[in-house]
Design a protein around this motif. Structure first.
Motif, PDB file in Angstrom:
ATOM      1  N   UNK A   1      10.226  28.187  20.047  1.00 50.45           N
ATOM      2  CA  UNK A   1      10.989  27.505  19.004  1.00 50.45           C
ATOM      3  C   UNK A   1      10.257  26.270  18.511  1.00 50.45           C
ATOM      4  N   UNK A   2       9.630  25.546  19.433  1.00 49.76           N
ATOM      5  CA  UNK A   2       8.873  24.357  19.033  1.00 49.76           C
ATOM      6  C   UNK A   2       7.741  24.731  18.091  1.00 49.76           C
ATOM      7  N   UNK A   3       7.075  25.849  18.364  1.00 52.64           N
ATOM      8  CA  UNK A   3       6.006  26.301  17.489  1.00 52.64           C
ATOM      9  C   UNK A   3       6.513  26.683  16.111  1.00 52.64           C
TER      10      UNK A   3
ATOM     11  N   UNK B   1      15.805  17.870   6.988  1.00 48.42           N
ATOM     12  CA  UNK B   1      16.091  18.990   7.880  1.00 48.42           C
ATOM     13  C   UNK B   1      16.443  18.432   9.245  1.00 48.42           C
ATOM     14  N   UNK B   2      17.466  19.018   9.866  1.00 47.49           N
ATOM     15  CA  UNK B   2      17.915  18.528  11.171  1.00 47.49           C
ATOM     16  C   UNK B   2      18.107  19.712  12.115  1.00 47.49           C
ATOM     17  N   UNK B   3      19.233  19.777  12.798  1.00 40.24           N
ATOM     18  CA  UNK B   3      19.417  20.769  13.856  1.00 40.24           C
ATOM     19  C   UNK B   3      19.493  22.188  13.306  1.00 40.24           C
ATOM     20  N   UNK B   4      18.688  23.067  13.867  1.00 34.20           N
ATOM     21  CA  UNK B   4      18.721  24.501  13.554  1.00 34.20           C
ATOM     22  C   UNK B   4      19.039  25.255  14.840  1.00 34.20           C
TER      23      UNK B   4
ATOM     24  N   UNK C   1      13.413  16.098  10.826  1.00 34.26           N
ATOM     25  CA  UNK C   1      13.788  15.714  12.176  1.00 34.26           C
ATOM     26  C   UNK C   1      13.704  16.981  13.018  1.00 34.26           C
ATOM     27  N   UNK C   2      12.728  17.098  13.936  1.00 37.60           N
ATOM     28  CA  UNK C   2      12.555  18.350  14.682  1.00 37.60           C
ATOM     29  C   UNK C   2      13.783  18.769  15.489  1.00 37.60           C
ATOM     30  N   UNK C   3      14.535  17.816  15.985  1.00 34.41           N
ATOM     31  CA  UNK C   3      15.866  18.036  16.561  1.00 34.41           C
ATOM     32  C   UNK C   3      15.926  19.256  17.495  1.00 34.41           C
ATOM     33  N   UNK C   4      15.124  19.246  18.554  1.00 32.64           N
ATOM     34  CA  UNK C   4      15.087  20.410  19.444  1.00 32.64           C
ATOM     35  C   UNK C   4      15.036  20.029  20.922  1.00 32.64           C
ATOM     36  N   UNK C   5      14.893  18.741  21.247  1.00 34.52           N
ATOM     37  CA  UNK C   5      14.728  18.349  22.650  1.00 34.52           C
ATOM     38  C   UNK C   5      15.028  16.870  22.834  1.00 34.52           C
ATOM     39  N   UNK C   6      15.261  16.492  24.093  1.00 34.14           N
ATOM     40  CA  UNK C   6      15.453  15.074  24.439  1.00 34.14           C
ATOM     41  C   UNK C   6      15.352  14.930  25.952  1.00 34.14           C
ATOM     42  N   UNK C   7      15.044  13.727  26.405  1.00 39.41           N
ATOM     43  CA  UNK C   7      14.974  13.414  27.841  1.00 39.41           C
ATOM     44  C   UNK C   7      14.059  14.386  28.590  1.00 39.41           C
TER      45      UNK C   7
ATOM     46  N   UNK D   1      10.274  13.017  23.315  1.00 39.65           N
ATOM     47  CA  UNK D   1      10.202  14.359  23.899  1.00 39.65           C
ATOM     48  C   UNK D   1       9.689  15.365  22.871  1.00 39.65           C
ATOM     49  N   UNK D   2      10.220  15.317  21.670  1.00 36.21           N
ATOM     50  CA  UNK D   2       9.804  16.258  20.621  1.00 36.21           C
ATOM     51  C   UNK D   2       8.355  16.035  20.203  1.00 36.21           C
ATOM     52  N   UNK D   3       7.940  14.763  20.169  1.00 37.46           N
ATOM     53  CA  UNK D   3       6.541  14.473  19.837  1.00 37.46           C
ATOM     54  C   UNK D   3       5.610  15.081  20.878  1.00 37.46           C
ATOM     55  N   UNK D   4       6.011  15.032  22.156  1.00 33.75           N
ATOM     56  CA  UNK D   4       5.200  15.653  23.210  1.00 33.75           C
ATOM     57  C   UNK D   4       5.149  17.167  23.042  1.00 33.75           C
ATOM     58  N   UNK D   5       6.270  17.785  22.714  1.00 34.03           N
ATOM     59  CA  UNK D   5       6.301  19.233  22.516  1.00 34.03           C
ATOM     60  C   UNK D   5       5.422  19.656  21.340  1.00 34.03           C
TER      61      UNK D   5
END
Length: 292
Positions: free
Chosen positions: A128-130, A82-85, A111-117, A148-152
């Motif tokens: 969305x992260x939830x 799973x990637x970008x949604x 791949x949570x694919x929702x954030x960066x930097x 970044x995604x791991x922190x979210x």
């Protein structure tokens, strides 16, 4: 001469016609590794969103009958990526796909694919992260968030982790990352890859396979480019379904991406055109691309 029947990976992602991202890189990369790539497009784009403009056609409504047709064929898969949604509804549909088509031995690579930097991607509303955490991460056997995604997903402060990464000694950073992995494990997946931890002239990835945690560092070969995460996931997941260990799969993916960035920098390829992985694709099946 007989050949083994290729394993199958379903890949849920968008299809961007130009820019070397998403399904347009997963299809050739997974195929080069001797695995059949079975795409589930979430949308069609003329080019990825790193360009000034794009045409986009949303396929959320088409995903359900597409998947239902697979169900009527009683398909199953050795791997699911799973990637970008774009929307929470796509996340819910993808979660149902996982439940329907996975076997006990299926590698579910999220791949949570929702954030960066340090920032969530533009356009995401609500929690969305939830939604990603509760509907996809909890079903995964392997997750590959960037830092970044791991922190979210865990509630850790991104700026604090970034500051630790710049300190001369690694003690605080490693302690923080190990606590983060413990929190991610509590969500369900026991195989975790945290990518993109920037430390001076190096990039660090953390690989956790059960209780075995490894910190893998390599020299930065160029600037961040779109599509490299999709290439990484494709290599790692295809390697895992063929029996490679998580650490070796991560090293293979990291090494290939690093080399692709290097040759793209040397060739002067614009950043928004991704990496010219085509030039080294033939080496992928036989080369380990060890860390540097």
């Amino acid at each position: 001469m007989s050949f083994p029947i290729p394993k199958k990976i379903a890949v849920i992602n968008d299809l961007s016609g130009y820019g070397r991202v998403s399904l347009c890189v997963s299809l050739p990369v997974i195929s080069a590794l001797g695995v059949q790539c079975c795409p589930v497009p979430t949308s069609i784009l003329s080019n990825h969103t790193g360009f000034p403009s794009e045409y986009k056609y949303d396929l959320t409504e088409q995903m359900k009958p597409y998947i239902e047709a697979w169900g009527q064929l009683r398909l199953s898969f050795d791997g699911i990526i799973t990637a970008y949604m774009s929307y929470e509804e796509q996340v819910r549909i993808t979660a149902d796909l996982i439940d329907r088509f996975r076997r006990d031995d299926t590698v579910v690579f999220v791949d949570p694919c929702m954030a960066d930097h340090g920032r969530i991607y533009r356009g995401f509303t609500g929690d969305f992260a939830g939604c990603i955490r509760d509907r996809l991460v909890r079903k995964a056997t392997v997750i590959k968030p960037n830092i970044t995604e791991a922190c979210l997903l865990t509630g850790f402060d991104y700026d604090t982790v970034k500051a630790y990464a710049q300190e001369p000694k690694l003690r605080k950073l490693k302690s923080c990352l190990m606590n983060m992995i413990e929190d991610l494990r509590e969500l369900g997946p026991q195989q975790i890859i945290i990518t993109g931890i920037e430390r001076q002239d190096r990039i660090m990835n953390v690989v956790a396979d059960g209780d075995d945690i490894r910190f893998i560092s390599m020299h930065r070969t160029g600037q961040s480019r779109g599509g490299t995460g999709d290439i990484f996931s494709s290599i790692a997941a295809a390697s895992l379904v063929q029996g490679m260990s998580l650490e070796k799969a991560t090293k293979k993916a990291s090494g290939f991406v690093s080399e692709a960035i290097r040759i793209s920098e040397e060739a002067g390829v614009p950043v928004n055109e991704g990496v010219i992985f085509e030039n080294i694709l033939s080496k992928l099946a036989s080369t380990a691309f060890p860390q540097g």
